[in-house]
Scaffold this motif. Structure first.
Motif, PDB file in Angstrom:
ATOM      1  N   MET A 200       0.815  -1.205   0.000  1.00 23.24           N
ATOM      2  CA  MET A 200       0.000   0.000   0.000  1.00 23.24           C
ATOM      3  C   MET A 200       0.849   1.256   0.000  1.00 23.24           C
ATOM      4  O   MET A 200       0.577   2.213  -0.742  1.00 23.24           O
ATOM      5  CB  MET A 200      -0.912   0.004   1.236  1.00 23.24           C
ATOM      6  N   GLY A 201       1.847   1.279   0.845  1.00 21.33           N
ATOM      7  CA  GLY A 201       2.675   2.472   1.007  1.00 21.33           C
ATOM      8  C   GLY A 201       4.118   2.098   1.266  1.00 21.33           C
ATOM      9  O   GLY A 201       4.537   0.957   1.048  1.00 21.33           O
ATOM     10  N   ARG A 352      -0.999   6.732   3.311  1.00 19.96           N
ATOM     11  CA  ARG A 352      -0.609   5.365   2.961  1.00 19.96           C
ATOM     12  C   ARG A 352       0.628   4.916   3.735  1.00 19.96           C
ATOM     13  O   ARG A 352       0.751   3.750   4.108  1.00 19.96           O
ATOM     14  CB  ARG A 352      -0.351   5.261   1.457  1.00 19.96           C
TER      15      ARG A 352
END
Length: 377
Positions: A200-201, A352
């Motif tokens: 995601m991040g 994120r």
């Protein structure tokens, strides 16, 4: 107890902040860090802040180290890079500093501090995340060392790492007392490194699996003594839960500044949006979370420097910083409105990058469990 920085300490903070802003102005990248980035970080001293000077490090204590990491996090918009460097230092270098033999320290620590080596912490397995006493990776004693077999499912920096700090079960009957720590070079026979996983991040942090298949590790690369691995890992978590999260405190400072500036400049209904109480109250809450988290982190680091690290102190610090990171990121997106959702403004990346802070180094629920146990519940 007070946290009044000396002129020298504040100058070091400002110098780090300025250097990081110059070298890493952004934007946040979509892929992992480069070796050039890593050498720049080594040159700035950020990869060896708490490593003894005899091995090329800064020789700083926990509180001063956190102060410098805070400057790093404030100046660098790429939180993934800050995390990658901090995991390298706190989860990998510090176990070596505290528990490796002289030969292993001499072989690995100078390169870790300079940026010539990338280090990865190989602990997490498919069946052992929060419960680190259930490691399926087995280390079998052999003449001159141990043979490792097993797979680590999520190793931060793994795809790029030159050296791994890992943990394996040497006596399954003893639970966490049957775990042993090792330092293993990437070129070791039987060590297989997987490719990067999509996340995601924290895009700058390459993460992937590492497999040990009849991988022989000489006894000189055992950390501490057999069976001490659980304690060594918890030692590294004390450093990580305190000092690594200083980077998030720096990020919170940066987002706070951006939100205040935007609330002053953005006009709606004939006035800056900061004049509207719904916005100003949100920003005030962001400041409250930031300063509370900062003080808890400084307190945890101060206790470490006094030689009396506190389980409840580091758990409170980690919980407060990670929860503040997510809450403030959400508030920043709200302050920026539609622009907070657009990648070009960088605010959505903060959200994120904040969410995994509540997962790694022990989830928020694990921190609450530690706190409750320390309170006698």
């Amino acid at each position: 107890m007070h946290f009044d920085w000396s002129a020298e300490q504040q100058a070091a903070y400002e110098a780090t902040l300025a250097a990081v802003r110059k070298e890493f102005p952004g934007p946040v990248r979509d892929g992992s860090f480069s070796r050039k980035d890593w050498l720049v970080l080594g040159g700035l001293g950020l990869l060896g802040l708490s490593v003894p000077a005899e091995y090329g490090g800064g020789g700083l204590g926990a509180l001063e180290t956190a102060h410098r990491v805070e400057a790093f996090g404030r100046g660098c918009p790429d939180t993934g890079l800050v995390f990658a460097a901090s995991a390298h230092l706190f989860a990998c270098a510090m176990p070596l500093v505290g528990f490796a033999g002289a030969a292993a320290k001499k072989r690995f620590l100078p390169g870790i501090a300079s940026g010539e080596l990338v280090a990865g912490n190989a602990m997490t397995e498919e069946g052992a995340g929060s419960d680190v006493s259930r490691l399926a990776t087995i280390a079998t004693e052999a003449p001159g060392g141990f043979v490792l077999n097993g797979t680590k499912s999520f190793v931060s920096n793994g795809p790029e790492a030159d050296v791994f700090v890992t943990y394996a079960t040497t006596d399954p009957s003893l639970g966490h007392l049957g775990i042993t720590g090792f330092v293993v070079a990437r070129e070791t026979g039987g060590l297989h490194v997987g490719g990067p996983q999509e996340k995601m991040g924290l895009q700058s942090v390459p993460a992937g699996p590492v497999t040990f298949e009849d991988c022989f590790v000489p006894k000189e690369q055992v950390l501490g003594v057999p069976g001490q691995g659980g304690a060594i890992f918890q030692h590294s978590m004390s450093w990580e839960r305190a000092c690594l999260f200083a980077g998030y405190v720096g990020m919170l400072d940066r987002v706070m500044e951006q939100s205040v500036e935007y609330a002053r400049s953005r006009r709606q209904f004939g006035a800056p949006i900061g004049n509207h109480q719904s916005v100003s109250n949100r920003v005030a809450d962001m400041k409250l979370r930031l300063e509370g988290a900062r003080l808890l982190l400084y307190s945890a680091c101060w206790q470490m420097d006094q030689g009396r690290p506190s389980l409840i102190g580091t758990a409170l610090s980690k919980l407060a910083v990670s929860q503040a990171a997510v809450a403030n990121a959400l508030d920043a997106v709200a302050v920026f409105g539609g622009r907070g959702y657009l990648r070009e403004w960088g605010v959505e990346a903060v959200l994120r990058d904040s969410i995994p802070a509540t997962i790694f180094s022990g989830t928020s629920d694990i921190q609450r469990l530690v706190i409750a146990k320390e309170l006698g519940l």
